[in-house]
Design a protein around this motif. Structure first.
Motif, PDB file in Angstrom:
ATOM      1  N   MET A   1       0.810  -1.114  -0.014  1.00  0.00           N
ATOM      2  CA  MET A   1       0.141  -0.011  -0.038  1.00  0.00           C
ATOM      3  C   MET A   1       0.889   1.461  -0.023  1.00  0.00           C
ATOM      4  N   MET A   2       0.587   2.309  -0.763  1.00  0.00           N
ATOM      5  CA  MET A   2       1.443   3.537  -0.870  1.00  0.00           C
ATOM      6  C   MET A   2       1.192   4.339   0.553  1.00  0.00           C
ATOM      7  N   GLU A   3       2.342   4.563   0.763  1.00  0.00           N
ATOM      8  CA  GLU A   3       2.425   5.370   2.178  1.00  0.00           C
ATOM      9  C   GLU A   3       2.157   6.558   1.778  1.00  0.00           C
ATOM     10  N   ILE A   4       1.039   7.456   2.635  1.00  0.00           N
ATOM     11  CA  ILE A   4       0.681   8.944   2.529  1.00  0.00           C
ATOM     12  C   ILE A   4       1.495   9.689   3.298  1.00  0.00           C
ATOM     13  N   ARG A   5       2.458  10.802   2.719  1.00  0.00           N
ATOM     14  CA  ARG A   5       3.070  11.351   3.678  1.00  0.00           C
ATOM     15  C   ARG A   5       2.185  12.720   4.169  1.00  0.00           C
ATOM     16  N   ILE A   6       2.884  13.418   5.086  1.00  0.00           N
ATOM     17  CA  ILE A   6       2.043  14.691   5.731  1.00  0.00           C
ATOM     18  C   ILE A   6       1.583  15.699   4.620  1.00  0.00           C
ATOM     19  N   PHE A   7       2.857  16.139   3.521  1.00  0.00           N
ATOM     20  CA  PHE A   7       2.510  17.230   2.766  1.00  0.00           C
ATOM     21  C   PHE A   7       1.437  16.792   1.935  1.00  0.00           C
ATOM     22  N   GLN A   8       1.262  15.170   1.665  1.00  0.00           N
ATOM     23  CA  GLN A   8       0.396  14.968   0.596  1.00  0.00           C
ATOM     24  C   GLN A   8      -1.085  15.281   0.948  1.00  0.00           C
ATOM     25  N   TRP A   9      -1.379  15.364   2.080  1.00  0.00           N
ATOM     26  CA  TRP A   9      -2.616  15.548   2.441  1.00  0.00           C
ATOM     27  C   TRP A   9      -2.788  17.090   2.960  1.00  0.00           C
ATOM     28  N   LEU A  10      -1.875  17.653   3.525  1.00  0.00           N
ATOM     29  CA  LEU A  10      -1.825  19.016   4.165  1.00  0.00           C
ATOM     30  C   LEU A  10      -1.973  20.118   2.902  1.00  0.00           C
ATOM     31  N   VAL A  11      -0.815  19.878   1.845  1.00  0.00           N
ATOM     32  CA  VAL A  11      -1.042  20.960   0.972  1.00  0.00           C
ATOM     33  C   VAL A  11      -2.227  20.947   0.077  1.00  0.00           C
ATOM     34  N   PRO A  12      -2.792  19.743  -0.464  1.00  0.00           N
ATOM     35  CA  PRO A  12      -4.163  20.015  -0.880  1.00  0.00           C
ATOM     36  C   PRO A  12      -5.152  20.500  -0.165  1.00  0.00           C
ATOM     37  N   ILE A  13      -5.295  20.388   1.238  1.00  0.00           N
ATOM     38  CA  ILE A  13      -6.281  20.968   2.122  1.00  0.00           C
ATOM     39  C   ILE A  13      -6.051  22.356   1.911  1.00  0.00           C
ATOM     40  N   LEU A  14      -4.682  22.879   2.213  1.00  0.00           N
ATOM     41  CA  LEU A  14      -4.384  24.382   2.262  1.00  0.00           C
ATOM     42  C   LEU A  14      -4.969  24.728   0.721  1.00  0.00           C
ATOM     43  N   ALA A  15      -4.561  24.271  -0.277  1.00  0.00           N
ATOM     44  CA  ALA A  15      -4.796  24.484  -1.668  1.00  0.00           C
ATOM     45  C   ALA A  15      -6.447  24.883  -1.701  1.00  0.00           C
ATOM     46  N   LEU A  16      -7.014  24.014  -1.237  1.00  0.00           N
ATOM     47  CA  LEU A  16      -8.496  23.949  -1.164  1.00  0.00           C
ATOM     48  C   LEU A  16      -9.107  25.196  -0.573  1.00  0.00           C
ATOM     49  N   LEU A  17      -8.474  25.677   0.569  1.00  0.00           N
ATOM     50  CA  LEU A  17      -8.906  26.705   1.083  1.00  0.00           C
ATOM     51  C   LEU A  17      -8.516  27.955   0.400  1.00  0.00           C
ATOM     52  N   PHE A  18      -7.430  28.086  -0.103  1.00  0.00           N
ATOM     53  CA  PHE A  18      -6.976  29.086  -1.101  1.00  0.00           C
ATOM     54  C   PHE A  18      -7.879  29.231  -2.193  1.00  0.00           C
ATOM     55  N   LEU A  19      -8.287  28.036  -2.766  1.00  0.00           N
ATOM     56  CA  LEU A  19      -9.052  28.003  -4.095  1.00  0.00           C
ATOM     57  C   LEU A  19     -10.664  28.591  -3.826  1.00  0.00           C
ATOM     58  N   ILE A  20     -11.126  28.093  -2.528  1.00  0.00           N
ATOM     59  CA  ILE A  20     -12.220  28.558  -2.087  1.00  0.00           C
ATOM     60  C   ILE A  20     -12.411  30.056  -1.754  1.00  0.00           C
ATOM     61  N   SER A  21     -11.509  30.478  -1.140  1.00  0.00           N
ATOM     62  CA  SER A  21     -11.086  32.010  -0.941  1.00  0.00           C
ATOM     63  C   SER A  21     -10.998  32.773  -2.296  1.00  0.00           C
ATOM     64  N   GLN A  22     -10.312  32.289  -3.089  1.00  0.00           N
ATOM     65  CA  GLN A  22     -10.356  32.929  -4.467  1.00  0.00           C
ATOM     66  C   GLN A  22     -11.515  33.171  -5.317  1.00  0.00           C
ATOM     67  N   LEU A  23     -12.444  32.107  -5.077  1.00  0.00           N
ATOM     68  CA  LEU A  23     -13.689  32.035  -5.733  1.00  0.00           C
ATOM     69  C   LEU A  23     -14.580  32.965  -5.184  1.00  0.00           C
ATOM     70  N   LEU A  24     -14.482  32.967  -3.640  1.00  0.00           N
ATOM     71  CA  LEU A  24     -15.386  34.020  -2.949  1.00  0.00           C
ATOM     72  C   LEU A  24     -14.786  35.424  -3.149  1.00  0.00           C
ATOM     73  N   ARG A  25     -13.865  35.605  -3.710  1.00  0.00           N
ATOM     74  CA  ARG A  25     -13.283  37.026  -3.829  1.00  0.00           C
ATOM     75  C   ARG A  25     -13.610  37.314  -5.250  1.00  0.00           C
ATOM     76  N   TYR A  26     -13.701  36.381  -5.947  1.00  0.00           N
ATOM     77  CA  TYR A  26     -14.228  36.717  -7.488  1.00  0.00           C
ATOM     78  C   TYR A  26     -15.418  36.992  -7.308  1.00  0.00           C
ATOM     79  N   TYR A  27     -16.584  36.092  -6.597  1.00  0.00           N
ATOM     80  CA  TYR A  27     -17.902  36.570  -6.518  1.00  0.00           C
ATOM     81  C   TYR A  27     -18.122  37.669  -5.929  1.00  0.00           C
TER      82      TYR A  27
END
Lengths: 117, 228
Positions: A1-27
């Motif tokens: 089974m593939m090992e999931i390292r910390i940055f592999q879930w931390l960075v996408p979560i942060l990216a998702l937060l910034f993405l949502i914030s970006q969309l809200l700023r646009y709206y």
């Protein structure tokens, strides 16, 4: 089974937060479509790179002709840094110009007022 | 006959309290003209000294550079409908009597922009380091010009109404000298050069561009040309 390292879930979560914030700023009308799209692309790319680091870095190395994927990532990061530096300088030039225009307008206004008196 | 009363002499100045009075007196001794000092946010008493000598002063609240001060002068000339303006360095480097030479050149040639060239006058003693910097700047500027100019960095210039209305400088620093020439050519203005005298003193040498400023000036000039 593939090992999931910390940055592999931390960075996408942060990216998702910034993405949502970006969309809200646009709206809310704070940023234009161009800035929104470039922001979304940036955060999606970072999230993808975090989830599939080896596959993507190997692909970049292959495209750019590097033997090692580490070199390719470093080269790519340097390119991004240069791009951001260029954008920052561009913003600085624009702000310097605005400051000069404001200084000039005030100086001329003051001078013309004095001349009238 | 030269139409002397129409001439406005503009002195862009930054921390020139020590010499500005002498420069104003020298101009007055040569001709009757309107003198305006553009105080580019000086930290010393430049404005007060200029006013003491009875000239009008425009004061930038912040130091924005020689190019910005020069463009403020052009902006004022547009508003006041002045027909001719001359720029002189406020550090006393230029000889005021050369104003007559520039005016005569404009009269004879019908030029829109006359540049006083330090290098056309063989009698000038110019420090080697200044010669070197100026030759590099000339090379760089002439690369982007149709014609070749002997002194692209001279601050001694005379502009007629056509040039006043057309030229729109964007460079705040010393690269405005090159920008003005490149822009004047693009606008099909007639440019002439005429010989002027120059005197380098310890004071004026301390006021000019050093190596670091020269490199940044060249960088800003190129950046504007490439990314405009």
């Amino acid at each position: 089974m593939m090992e999931i390292r910390i940055f592999q879930w931390l960075v996408p979560i942060l990216a998702l937060l910034f993405l949502i914030s970006q969309l809200l700023r646009y709206y809310r009308g704070r940023i234009d479509l161009r800035e929104t799209v470039s922001g979304i692309l940036l955060w999606l790319s970072l999230a993808a790179l975090a989830i599939f680091p080896d596959a993507i870095s190997n692909a970049i190395a292959q495209v750019l002709g590097f033997k090692s994927n580490t070199n390719a990532v470093l080269f790519f990061a340097m390119g991004l840094l240069f791009y951001f530096q260029y954008r920052l300088y561009h913003i600085q030039v624009r702000q310097r110009r605005q400051l000069t225009q404001l200084t000039r307008a005030l100086a001329l206004q003051e001078f013309l007022k004095e001349e009238e008196i | 006959m030269l139409d002397q009363p129409l001439l406005t002499v503009i002195l862009p100045a930054y921390n020139e309290a020590e010499v500005i009075g002498e420069v104003i007196a020298e101009i007055r001794s040569v001709m009757t003209c309107r003198i305006i000092v553009i105080d580019d946010g000086s930290k010393d008493a430049t404005s007060a000294c200029a006013r003491e000598h009875g000239v009008s002063v425009i004061r930038h609240l912040l130091n924005r550079g020689a190019g910005a001060a020069c463009m403020t002068g052009i902006g004022l000339a547009r508003k006041m409908n002045w027909q001719r303006i001359a720029f002189l360095d406020a550090d006393g480097q230029h000889v005021a009597a050369d104003l007559l030479v520039l005016l005569a050149c404009m009269e004879e040639t019908g030029a829109d922009l006359v540049i006083g060239s330090r290098f056309m006058n063989g009698g000038n003693t110019i420090p080697r380091i200044r010669r070197f910097f100026n030759s590099v700047a000339n090379l760089l500027t002439n690369t982007f010009c149709k014609n070749s100019y002997s002194d692209t960095q001279s601050g001694f210039r005379l502009l007629n109404r056509h040039a006043i209305e057309s030229i729109d400088l964007h460079q705040d620093d010393f690269s405005y000298c090159s920008e003005m020439i490149v822009q004047a050519e693009q606008l099909d203005l007639k440019i002439e050069e005429c010989p002027i005298s120059v005197r380098y003193t310890a004071y004026s040498m301390s006021k000019g561009q050093d190596f670091q400023v020269g490199v940044m000036t060249a960088f800003h000039f190129l950046w504007k040309l490439i990314f405009k």
